[in-house]
Design an enzyme around this catalytic site. Sequence first.
Site, short mmCIF file in Angstrom:
data_model
loop_
_atom_site.label_atom_id
_atom_site.label_comp_id
_atom_site.label_asym_id
_atom_site.label_seq_id
_atom_site.Cartn_x
_atom_site.Cartn_y
_atom_site.Cartn_z
N THR A 45 0.52 -1.26 -0.33
CA THR A 45 -0.25 -0.38 0.23
C THR A 45 0.66 1.12 0.26
O THR A 45 2.21 0.98 0.22
CB THR A 45 -1.15 -0.35 0.66
OG1 THR A 45 -2.33 1.11 0.91
CG2 THR A 45 -0.86 0.25 2.54
N LYS A 101 3.47 1.06 -3.51
CA LYS A 101 2.91 0.45 -5.10
C LYS A 101 3.86 0.59 -6.32
O LYS A 101 3.90 0.17 -7.06
CB LYS A 101 1.20 0.89 -4.88
CG LYS A 101 0.54 0.59 -4.06
CD LYS A 101 -0.28 0.83 -4.04
CE LYS A 101 -1.81 0.18 -3.85
NZ LYS A 101 -2.92 0.71 -3.97
N ALA A 127 -4.53 5.44 -7.31
CA ALA A 127 -5.67 4.58 -7.78
C ALA A 127 -6.40 4.57 -9.16
O ALA A 127 -7.01 3.99 -9.69
CB ALA A 127 -7.31 4.31 -6.54
N SER A 129 -1.93 19.66 -14.53
CA SER A 129 -1.27 18.81 -15.20
C SER A 129 -1.10 16.97 -15.02
O SER A 129 -0.30 16.68 -15.80
CB SER A 129 0.37 19.84 -15.17
OG SER A 129 -0.05 19.39 -13.62
N TYR A 150 -14.05 4.13 1.53
CA TYR A 150 -14.36 3.55 2.14
C TYR A 150 -14.98 4.11 2.99
O TYR A 150 -15.86 3.01 4.36
CB TYR A 150 -13.82 1.68 2.16
CG TYR A 150 -12.17 2.09 2.22
CD1 TYR A 150 -11.60 2.35 1.41
CD2 TYR A 150 -12.33 1.69 3.46
CE1 TYR A 150 -10.06 2.19 1.44
CE2 TYR A 150 -10.51 1.71 4.23
CZ TYR A 150 -9.66 1.83 2.89
OH TYR A 150 -8.57 1.90 2.88
P1 NAP Z 1 -3.10 9.58 -4.08
O1 NAP Z 1 -2.54 8.97 -4.99
O2 NAP Z 1 -2.61 10.46 -3.33
O3 NAP Z 1 -4.01 11.12 -5.51
C1 NAP Z 1 -5.49 11.75 -3.92
C2 NAP Z 1 -5.64 12.46 -5.19
O4 NAP Z 1 -6.75 12.87 -4.76
C3 NAP Z 1 -4.73 13.34 -6.24
O5 NAP Z 1 -5.60 13.57 -7.67
C4 NAP Z 1 -5.23 14.69 -5.78
O6 NAP Z 1 -5.37 15.55 -6.46
C5 NAP Z 1 -6.75 14.14 -4.56
N1 NAP Z 1 -6.71 14.99 -3.95
C6 NAP Z 1 -6.78 15.57 -2.89
N2 NAP Z 1 -7.31 16.14 -2.02
C7 NAP Z 1 -8.31 16.74 -2.87
C8 NAP Z 1 -9.08 18.23 -2.48
N3 NAP Z 1 -9.06 18.65 -1.85
N4 NAP Z 1 -9.58 18.69 -3.87
C9 NAP Z 1 -9.70 17.75 -5.24
N5 NAP Z 1 -8.49 16.95 -5.07
C10 NAP Z 1 -7.72 16.90 -4.17
O7 NAP Z 1 -4.24 8.87 -3.74
P2 NAP Z 1 -4.78 6.92 -4.40
O8 NAP Z 1 -3.47 6.37 -3.89
O9 NAP Z 1 -4.79 7.78 -5.15
O10 NAP Z 1 -6.27 6.95 -3.23
C11 NAP Z 1 -7.25 8.14 -3.40
C12 NAP Z 1 -8.30 7.94 -2.52
O11 NAP Z 1 -8.93 6.19 -2.97
C13 NAP Z 1 -8.23 7.28 -1.02
O12 NAP Z 1 -9.20 8.17 -0.08
C14 NAP Z 1 -7.77 5.75 -0.80
O13 NAP Z 1 -8.36 5.46 1.02
C15 NAP Z 1 -9.21 5.57 -1.64
N6 NAP Z 1 -8.83 3.98 -2.18
C16 NAP Z 1 -9.98 3.31 -2.13
C17 NAP Z 1 -8.91 1.83 -2.36
C18 NAP Z 1 -10.21 0.81 -1.98
O14 NAP Z 1 -10.12 -0.76 -2.36
N7 NAP Z 1 -11.49 0.92 -1.93
C19 NAP Z 1 -7.62 1.40 -2.69
C20 NAP Z 1 -6.59 2.32 -2.90
C21 NAP Z 1 -7.67 3.74 -2.63
P3 NAP Z 1 -3.98 16.69 -6.98
O15 NAP Z 1 -3.47 15.99 -7.71
O16 NAP Z 1 -4.33 18.26 -7.16
O17 NAP Z 1 -2.85 16.78 -5.56
#
Ligand code: NAP
Length: 486
Positions: free
Chosen positions: A281, A285, A352, A375, A439
């Site tokens: 995680t 990853k 994700a 970007s 979740y």
């Molecule tokens: P990540 O790589 O850190 O990406 C975070 C994303 O959220 C980026 O696109 C970021 O945009 C955006 N973001 C953060 N704060 C924001 C705000 N205030 N306004 C608008 N956009 C915002 O995280 P990730 O691994 O993709 O995970 C994202 C979410 O998915 C988490 O909540 C995680 O718990 C969930 N998740 C769930 C599962 C599941 O099995 N259900 C699996 C994986 C992840 P910027 O690029 O502009 O910063």
Amino acid sequence: MICLALTGKTIDENIEIISKYKKYIDLVELRADFLHPEEREKVSLLPGMIDKPAILTYRLPKDGGFFTEDESLRLELLSQGLEGGFEYVDLEEDLEAPELELQATEKGTTIIRSFHDFDKVPEDLIQRIQSMPRSDKEIPKAAVMPTSSADFHTLLTIFKALKGTKKILLGMGAYGFPTRILSNPLGSYLTYCSPENASAAPGHVDPVTLNELYRFKNITKGTAIYGIIGNPVMHTKSPVIHNKGFAGINLDAVYLPFQVDSIEDFMKSAEILNIQGLSVTIPHKVDIIPLLEKPLDKGVEAIGSCNTLIKSASSWKGVNTDAPGFMWPLYKTFSPEQLGSKKAAVIGAGGAARAIIFALQEAGMEVLVLNRTASKAKELAEYFNCAWAGLDDDGIAKLSDYNDIIVQTTSVGMHPMEDKNPIAGYEFTGSEIAYDIIYVPEETVFLKKAKEAGCPIFGGKVMLLAQGWDQFRLFTGKAHPQEGVV
Ligand code: NAP
């Protein structure tokens, strides 16, 4: 053996704690430094009131305890307590108390000679443990604080070097946590635990979790070890998914959270522990990919991230189960033909989102990616050859062309943004399929809005379970006993 640290303020409270956890524990440690002072005179009565062996401990603040009064009073209280016939007494490495030692010997009480380091794994730990006991009857105890994957590896090599030495050795905190669960195969005389919500030391779990989740009593040198690597990692629910699965198919295996700050350092520990499989995680990853067996799995190659490692003859095979896990609830509800003809929007461009864009495209959909940092949306769109926009008015306008399925993948909607919706400016029509991969909470503001408009909604919990079930199959070759049960 499992030793429950008694952290009650009164002896009666501790008796209640023992009766609550009786079937899960082998012995108790009376942490008399937690007691109200007026309870101290009852300490010697405790061994006669319970049917478990007991350790008597008056812990000082420097060792993580609460006894702040005069040292001569502490020695007097220890002596009074020993009259009750405790099986063990915990005396510190630097304590000079020959009369107390003599009294313990006469009473048949075994001395646990202890030291605690809340900052590090001391360089001279092996020599210290070897030289601590003042007689061959004493059991040395060291509780140390690994603060990195390198420290965790060092600690494992120390366990190896001290194989055959009677000792209590444990790593505290998140990095040390696995040593508490693996104390039996690692060769520690006992492991400590605390009542639920009353932890006596960093990293203690409660006896029920130790027995029912980790099946502590079944863990031997032959038990296959699996786990999850991440940073942070202690909050993850993956141990629940996998350990319940192992128990359900009666497999001699355990799944642990491993706090990891350096993959390279951790992989040396994985060798020592002969780990058979790992979930991966945040934030590892992507960084794990160079260590994987070639050729790379198609999903890992295309997504550029890996969430599952399976031990192969000489290396680690990497797989990504996030993509099939994401699709699982959709395929349960819609046919491949129904899905293949749809257009989808992905909100967010993080880790994700990569797996999800890949999965949607594999299912035959056209994809638009919208992200706050435009970007990053552009970068992802170029990689996956899809449409993109910023998360602004223009992006929201574009969304209407890709709104058969809208997938929310940002962290907006989870704590501390549980009252926020990343596409607040978008009006659901009721025909969209709305999918939020968050979740906790199970229903975000985004999903609530979609539901109010009459849209079918999907939450992240099922995706989380489904990617875990796929991992379980890869780890064990068998279906998870709860596969498909949501
Ligand atoms: P990540 O790589 O850190 O990406 C975070 C994303 O959220 C980026 O696109 C970021 O945009 C955006 N973001 C953060 N704060 C924001 C705000 N205030 N306004 C608008 N956009 C915002 O995280 P990730 O691994 O993709 O995970 C994202 C979410 O998915 C988490 O909540 C995680 O718990 C969930 N998740 C769930 C599962 C599941 O099995 N259900 C699996 C994986 C992840 P910027 O690029 O502009 O910063």
